[in-house]
Write a protein that holds these residues in place. Structure first.
Motif, PDB file in Angstrom:
ATOM      1  N   ALA A  17      37.301  48.762  44.137  1.00 31.19           N
ATOM      2  CA  ALA A  17      37.033  48.708  42.696  1.00 31.19           C
ATOM      3  C   ALA A  17      37.450  47.370  42.106  1.00 31.19           C
ATOM      4  O   ALA A  17      36.760  46.820  41.243  1.00 31.19           O
ATOM      5  CB  ALA A  17      37.762  49.851  41.992  1.00 31.19           C
ATOM      6  N   ARG A  18      38.566  46.830  42.557  1.00 30.47           N
ATOM      7  CA  ARG A  18      39.051  45.558  42.024  1.00 30.47           C
ATOM      8  C   ARG A  18      38.241  44.375  42.550  1.00 30.47           C
ATOM      9  O   ARG A  18      38.016  43.394  41.841  1.00 30.47           O
ATOM     10  CB  ARG A  18      40.529  45.383  42.363  1.00 30.47           C
ATOM     11  N   TYR A  46      35.035  44.627  43.729  1.00 33.62           N
ATOM     12  CA  TYR A  46      33.617  44.788  43.418  1.00 33.62           C
ATOM     13  C   TYR A  46      33.470  45.558  42.112  1.00 33.62           C
ATOM     14  O   TYR A  46      33.510  44.982  41.045  1.00 33.62           O
ATOM     15  CB  TYR A  46      32.900  45.460  44.596  1.00 33.62           C
ATOM     16  N   ASP A  47      33.324  46.898  42.195  1.00 33.26           N
ATOM     17  CA  ASP A  47      33.228  47.701  40.978  1.00 33.26           C
ATOM     18  C   ASP A  47      33.401  49.173  41.322  1.00 33.26           C
ATOM     19  O   ASP A  47      33.564  49.551  42.492  1.00 33.26           O
ATOM     20  CB  ASP A  47      31.891  47.455  40.255  1.00 33.26           C
ATOM     21  N   VAL A  48      33.342  50.012  40.302  1.00 29.54           N
ATOM     22  CA  VAL A  48      33.526  51.452  40.472  1.00 29.54           C
ATOM     23  C   VAL A  48      32.459  52.040  41.382  1.00 29.54           C
ATOM     24  O   VAL A  48      32.726  52.924  42.199  1.00 29.54           O
ATOM     25  CB  VAL A  48      33.513  52.155  39.099  1.00 29.54           C
ATOM     26  N   HIS A  63      40.649  40.584  37.629  1.00 30.95           N
ATOM     27  CA  HIS A  63      40.516  41.914  38.202  1.00 30.95           C
ATOM     28  C   HIS A  63      40.957  43.011  37.237  1.00 30.95           C
ATOM     29  O   HIS A  63      40.730  44.189  37.500  1.00 30.95           O
ATOM     30  CB  HIS A  63      41.340  42.030  39.486  1.00 30.95           C
ATOM     31  N   ARG A  64      41.596  42.655  36.137  1.00 29.68           N
ATOM     32  CA  ARG A  64      42.165  43.679  35.261  1.00 29.68           C
ATOM     33  C   ARG A  64      41.094  44.572  34.655  1.00 29.68           C
ATOM     34  O   ARG A  64      41.244  45.795  34.593  1.00 29.68           O
ATOM     35  CB  ARG A  64      42.977  43.013  34.154  1.00 29.68           C
ATOM     36  N   ALA A  65      40.012  43.992  34.196  1.00 26.47           N
ATOM     37  CA  ALA A  65      38.948  44.794  33.589  1.00 26.47           C
ATOM     38  C   ALA A  65      38.344  45.751  34.609  1.00 26.47           C
ATOM     39  O   ALA A  65      38.067  46.912  34.294  1.00 26.47           O
ATOM     40  CB  ALA A  65      37.869  43.885  33.003  1.00 26.47           C
ATOM     41  N   LYS A  66      38.161  45.269  35.837  1.00 30.07           N
ATOM     42  CA  LYS A  66      37.620  46.135  36.889  1.00 30.07           C
ATOM     43  C   LYS A  66      38.598  47.253  37.227  1.00 30.07           C
ATOM     44  O   LYS A  66      38.193  48.407  37.433  1.00 30.07           O
ATOM     45  CB  LYS A  66      37.305  45.310  38.135  1.00 30.07           C
ATOM     46  N   LEU A  67      39.882  46.918  37.285  1.00 35.47           N
ATOM     47  CA  LEU A  67      40.884  47.930  37.580  1.00 35.47           C
ATOM     48  C   LEU A  67      40.898  49.002  36.495  1.00 35.47           C
ATOM     49  O   LEU A  67      40.917  50.198  36.785  1.00 35.47           O
ATOM     50  CB  LEU A  67      42.268  47.288  37.699  1.00 35.47           C
ATOM     51  N   ALA A 112      38.507  49.839  34.420  1.00 34.34           N
ATOM     52  CA  ALA A 112      37.270  50.637  34.489  1.00 34.34           C
ATOM     53  C   ALA A 112      37.386  51.694  35.580  1.00 34.34           C
ATOM     54  O   ALA A 112      36.944  52.841  35.413  1.00 34.34           O
ATOM     55  CB  ALA A 112      36.080  49.727  34.749  1.00 34.34           C
ATOM     56  N   TYR A 113      37.985  51.315  36.693  1.00 33.26           N
ATOM     57  CA  TYR A 113      38.187  52.276  37.777  1.00 33.26           C
ATOM     58  C   TYR A 113      39.170  53.360  37.366  1.00 33.26           C
ATOM     59  O   TYR A 113      38.969  54.550  37.662  1.00 33.26           O
ATOM     60  CB  TYR A 113      38.694  51.544  39.018  1.00 33.26           C
TER      61      TYR A 113
END
Length: 284
Positions: free
Chosen positions: A218-219, A221-223, A269-273, A275-276
């Motif tokens: 997730a961090r 790439y994405d959810v 990576h914070r936004a991706k984290l 979102a996950y």
């Protein structure tokens, strides 16, 4: 190292390996007499306190010896010097496996399937009585953690910390890799060729290997990629029922690296984290 490899061995080349922060790693090429050339990895543990250096080398050596009789594509142990009496500091010598880490796969589905297929092999390893594999333990104490100061949604993180600090659901325990993520999987073409970094291996909930990999996916790439990995694993194992509690626990284990002073390099990576985190909370 020449002594460990045999009387006819001599070292002909050496390179450092980048990307490690807890130990020093080198690849070594050696001539082995009539056996030809050999490729090895030397791992030293200068970053650890002395007593932990000894334990780290001993743990990884024990785990590699255990895996030698299994179908897990782990390196073969060559020699271990836990006290550093021969090498100058605690040192491990192992076979260098063929292949390379792939972080930008040309076919994501094939990549996820290859990684997911490794986990049942790992989790089926039988640990003989008397073999000392450490029990599972979390990397941090949830009660000592605070809501990330960078988050715009403190209520979300309060829920995560409260939930991860609660009792763990009953689930299958087995031998686990404990640091399973794409950076520890080697590939030759579209086939996995190895799984490395066995020092943290433990006896614990097999769900933690999935959860640890998912938060890394997730961090990086994405959810969608993290969820696809879970779905691929479930398809391979006949519908494995993954409990999101372990995803929250794996998320919490990322927090010391996501907070200052480490947060600067991980800011993207914070936004991706987060979102996950939301996606996991919705499943909880």
């Amino acid at each position: 190292m020449e002594e460990a490899l045999g009387a006819d061995a001599w070292i002909v080349g050496m390179d450092s390996v980048s990307g490690t922060h807890l130990n020093a790693v080198h690849t070594v090429e050696a001539a082995l007499g009539k056996a030809g050339m050999g490729s090895f990895v030397v791992k030293r543990f200068p970053a650890e306190p002395p007593e932990e250096q000894v334990r780290a080398v001993t743990r990884e050596a024990t785990n590699l010896e255990l895996l030698a009789a299994t179908g897990v594509p782990a390196p073969r142990l060559v020699a271990a010097d836990p006290t550093g009496s021969e090498a100058g500091e605690p040192t491990l010598i192992m076979q260098r496996l063929p292949g390379a880490v792939v972080l930008d796969p040309p076919a994501v589905e094939v990549w996820l399937r290859g990684m997911a297929a490794l986990l049942p092999i790992v989790h089926e390893v039988v640990v003989p009585i008397g073999t000392e594999v450490r029990p599972f333990a979390t990397y941090n104490n949830v009660e000592e953690l605070d809501v990330p100061i960078w988050s715009a949604d403190p209520a979300l993180w309060s829920f995560v910390l409260d939930s991860a600090g609660g009792p763990a659901p009953e689930t299958a325990h087995s031998f686990i890799h404990r640091d399973f993520h794409p950076g520890n999987v080697l590939w030759l073409g579209d086939t996995t060729s190895g799984l490395i970094d066995w020092e943290p291996a433990s006896i614990g909930p097999s769900a933690m290997d999935l959860a640890h990999c998912r938060v890394n996916l997730a961090r990086l790439y994405d959810v969608a990629v993290a969820d696809a990995f879970l779905g691929t694993h479930a398809a391979l194992t006949g519908g494995y029922d993954h409990q999101p509690y372990f995803d929250l626990l794996a998320i919490v284990e990322t927090l010391p690296q996501a907070l200052p002073p480490y947060g600067g390099v991980l800011t993207p990576h914070r936004a991706k984290l987060e979102a996950y985190v939301r996606s996991v909370v919705r499943r909880f």
